[in-house]
Design an enzyme around this catalytic site. Sequence first.
Site, PDB file in Angstrom:
ATOM      1  N   ASP A 126       0.857  -1.178   0.000  1.00 17.59           N
ATOM      2  CA  ASP A 126       0.000   0.000   0.000  1.00 17.59           C
ATOM      3  C   ASP A 126       0.895   1.231   0.000  1.00 17.59           C
ATOM      4  O   ASP A 126       1.764   1.377   0.858  1.00 17.59           O
ATOM      5  CB  ASP A 126      -0.905  -0.001   1.234  1.00 17.59           C
ATOM      6  CG  ASP A 126      -1.863   1.171   1.222  1.00 17.59           C
ATOM      7  OD1 ASP A 126      -2.505   1.407   0.184  1.00 17.59           O
ATOM      8  OD2 ASP A 126      -1.955   1.870   2.247  1.00 17.59           O
ATOM      9  N   GLU A 155      -1.067  -1.122  -6.348  1.00 21.37           N
ATOM     10  CA  GLU A 155      -2.136  -0.427  -7.064  1.00 21.37           C
ATOM     11  C   GLU A 155      -1.567   0.239  -8.310  1.00 21.37           C
ATOM     12  O   GLU A 155      -0.456   0.751  -8.293  1.00 21.37           O
ATOM     13  CB  GLU A 155      -2.742   0.656  -6.163  1.00 21.37           C
ATOM     14  CG  GLU A 155      -3.618   0.107  -5.075  1.00 21.37           C
ATOM     15  CD  GLU A 155      -3.963   1.191  -4.074  1.00 21.37           C
ATOM     16  OE1 GLU A 155      -5.100   1.663  -4.079  1.00 21.37           O
ATOM     17  OE2 GLU A 155      -3.066   1.580  -3.306  1.00 21.37           O
ATOM     18  N   ASP A 175      -3.524   1.080   7.119  1.00 19.60           N
ATOM     19  CA  ASP A 175      -2.681   0.818   5.951  1.00 19.60           C
ATOM     20  C   ASP A 175      -2.372  -0.664   5.768  1.00 19.60           C
ATOM     21  O   ASP A 175      -2.322  -1.162   4.649  1.00 19.60           O
ATOM     22  CB  ASP A 175      -1.379   1.623   6.050  1.00 19.60           C
ATOM     23  CG  ASP A 175      -1.663   3.123   6.042  1.00 19.60           C
ATOM     24  OD1 ASP A 175      -2.597   3.533   5.336  1.00 19.60           O
ATOM     25  OD2 ASP A 175      -0.957   3.864   6.737  1.00 19.60           O
TER      26      ASP A 175
END
Length: 391
Positions: free
Chosen positions: A185, A269, A351
């Site tokens: 993340d 991501e 997170d």
Amino acid sequence: MKKAFRYRIYPNKTQQALLQATFGCCRFIYNKTLAIRKTAYETDKTKLSEFDLTKKIKLLKEEFPWLRDVPAVCLPQAVGDMDDAYQKFFKSGNGYPKFKTKHRSRKSCRFPSSHCAVLQDTSRLKLSKLGLVKYKKDREFVGILRHIVVTQESDGKYYASCLVETGVESPKPQPVEASTTVGIDLGLKDFIVTSDGHKIPNPRFYAIIDRRIARLQKHESRKQKGSKRRARIRLKINKLYVKKRNLIKNYIYHVAKTLLRESQTLVMEDLNIVGMVKNHKLAKSIQNVCWGELRRVLEYKSKWLGHNLIFIDRWAPSTKTCSCCGFHNSMLTLSDRSWTCPGCGTQHDRDVNAALNIKRMGLEKLLPAVSGFDGRGEGGYDFDEASICAV
Ligand SMILES: [Zn+2]
């Protein structure tokens, strides 16, 4: 497998002057051929190829005889660069190639392998028309040289980037296994949080450099434009910018190395960094942490090592979903650093939970048979129990 080796080079005064002229001529050819191509298309829809444009160099040399003073082999390379930018514009919808400017554009020229060589025994580069140039041999390479790009950074230092075909095939990607997969993340508070709970802090060292740059810029603005004093301060500022960039680069390489050493598969991501930088509130810190650079380094390093890098949709709800039961917590705000899931009662670090979700989504994407949740509230999915191989 191709690899680039970048060395600091030390051209003498004559060579420096010749390099400066070469940078200028390459820029000139780039701009001229871009203009010719543009005009030809605008007047009668003629499409000129790279070959047509390279032939124009001969005519340009007659018109501008100073083009003959620099290494002739670099000029067609400049046409090639322009053509690359042009093709990219058609293929990926990037912006139309821009004209290069003397002060803002990168100063560079390229020597094809037929007109350059690396003499590793004597730590010299052999470049067409320039002769032998000393370089700092901090590492050796084995392979066939493809080309050398000579650049000058804004702090005045010269570098040569040698592209080498190493002849070593990159290893085949290892099968994806849940136990060796880590979700990443990317955050603003921490640079990176991994699904196994590691937090890598944001590099903060550049704040001092930023302050020094701001102070020097104030000095610069008080000096007369075009004066020597102003130029001297400008060079100091540029040196600091280069220093900052190198520190960040170094940090990112270090982070990438650590991440790749500890896991076989990474999931992250697919961030829209250009879009995020437009959001001015977040812009500065995002640019500073350079996620784009991290992604670039991870992409090629994982290829070299045979590791897997999986990207998941940037809009995937990684933060607000419980990684244990899949409960969607729509009440979560940006300031909530930790929360308790109303569905299953698990205590989450914001997170780490997001990183766990990213890992699950990455595995689901590759292995659709793996369903992340058994159903709401019925306990979590234990990744370590499953060991699944992907094709
Ligand atoms: Zn839950």
